[in-house]
Design an enzyme around this catalytic site. Structure first.
Site, short mmCIF file in Angstrom:
data_model
loop_
_atom_site.label_atom_id
_atom_site.label_comp_id
_atom_site.label_asym_id
_atom_site.label_seq_id
_atom_site.Cartn_x
_atom_site.Cartn_y
_atom_site.Cartn_z
N ILE A 129 0.84 -1.20 0.00
CA ILE A 129 0.00 0.00 0.00
C ILE A 129 0.88 1.26 0.00
CG2 ILE A 129 -1.81 1.26 1.25
CD1 ILE A 129 -2.69 -1.45 -0.09
N TYR A 130 1.97 1.19 0.76
CA TYR A 130 2.93 2.30 0.76
C TYR A 130 3.48 2.54 -0.65
CZ TYR A 130 7.42 4.64 1.65
OH TYR A 130 8.49 5.49 1.61
N THR A 131 3.82 1.46 -1.32
CA THR A 131 4.36 1.57 -2.68
C THR A 131 3.34 2.20 -3.62
OG1 THR A 131 5.75 -0.37 -2.31
CG2 THR A 131 5.36 0.24 -4.59
#
Lengths: 216, 216
Positions: A129-131
């Site tokens: 999700i960060y990516t």
């Protein structure tokens, strides 16, 4: 030049504050979220501005950017929850870009993640999700703004002392890089406009920071 | 025309399947994630394609769009977690758009949320991350694709029977709307190209669906 650092209290940005102590051409404004974070910067003669990237409106961010020449986005939710990842790394970044444009700023330097793009976003891991958040923030910067952007993609950040030597480029295998070297690279990017509309990875390497930055 | 419905097993899309039974001009292909979802469509003479928007690559989505004229994006994570919200409502939507462009499709109809935009994204409620995800998916559709898009923004979806009458426009106060009326609106959008590059809210109202759709 006057540089607003968003996420000034982060580790990379704290190293940055130490570097620019000796660089009279750079005046930092440290954007911090809590007043207790101010002392670190005041001790170094750095002005602070107390703002919350998530909660404050774009207009307040733009007001803090008055007379600023460059924005460095070094904020990150850093594992404080998926909601914060979206609010800071995606929407917060886009708010910052919008504020910069409202304030008439051209130069915007983004500290991204090492690997973005479809392949990285498809990896089912803790960083997925960060990516995705970082990917679409970068996409926005490149394609939806008129800013003179630079995007740096550091490898795995470590706290070992910097060596002043890095490796740049794209498509490298992931490796570590001292936060201190990333900070030094950011200082160098400020001085080298050949980095405008460029993105590059930063890894531990054997080329002096300035030479590496000149080469991108 | 051949229409691929992404999220075909959702409630709105199931109503859609019932509407187009009587519309020989529309041939649905139902994109579903689980084989046990197929029977609902097979009973109605609708072809299914088994694909996972999150896990399958864009190339597989594009392959399923061969000979398709229009994509309707009606998928949604629907409270299955913030990670899924980002993977489906943001990144999944953008994957679908990219696949549509790869497949040479022009027409793309997005079922969005009622309210997007900065003010909605700043509301600190349970829908905040969902709103951000939908907002940036819509932004991508409008600004980063060459698709002939329509974005519909339904009010609060309810399961009471449709009335065949709606209210459209933008900036309405939020209100309920039967899913069945949203489905009927989607059918009507397929038949009315005046909706290309338009977005509009759908609420319970007093204007016949077709007339309302013609008016946007």
């Amino acid at each position: 030049m006057k540089v607003l650092i968003i996420g000034a209290n982060g580790k990379v940005a704290r190293y940055f504050a130490d570097f620019i102590k000796d660089d009279s051409s750079i005046e930092e404004v440290a954007m911090i979220r809590k007043s207790e974070q101010a002392s670190y910067f005041e001790e170094r003669g750095i002005k602070t501005v107390l703002l919350d990237l998530v909660k404050d409106p774009i207009e307040k961010l733009a007001a803090a950017m008055k007379e600023v020449d460059t924005v460095i986005f070094s904020a990150g939710a850093g594992g404080s929850g998926l909601d914060k990842t979206i609010l800071v790394d995606l929407d917060g970044a886009i708010k910052a870009m919008t504020a910069a444009e409202q304030a008439g700023i051209k130069r915007f330097i983004m500290v991204s993640t090492f690997r973005t793009g479809r392949e990285a976003m498809a990896m089912e891991n803790d960083l997925q999700i960060y990516t995705i958040a970082k990917n679409y923030a970068d996409e926005w910067l490149k394609n939806r703004t008129q800013l003179d952007w630079t995007i740096v993609h550091p490898g795995i950040l470590v706290d070992t002392p910097g060596t002043g030597q890095i490796k740049v480029g794209m498509g490298n295998d992931v490796n570590e890089v001292p936060r201190q070297d990333v900070a030094q690279t950011l200082v160098s990017v400020l001085h080298h406009d050949n980095t405008i509309k460029k993105e590059f990875e930063i890894l531990s390497g054997e080329i002096a920071v300035e030479e590496a930055v000149r080469s991108v």
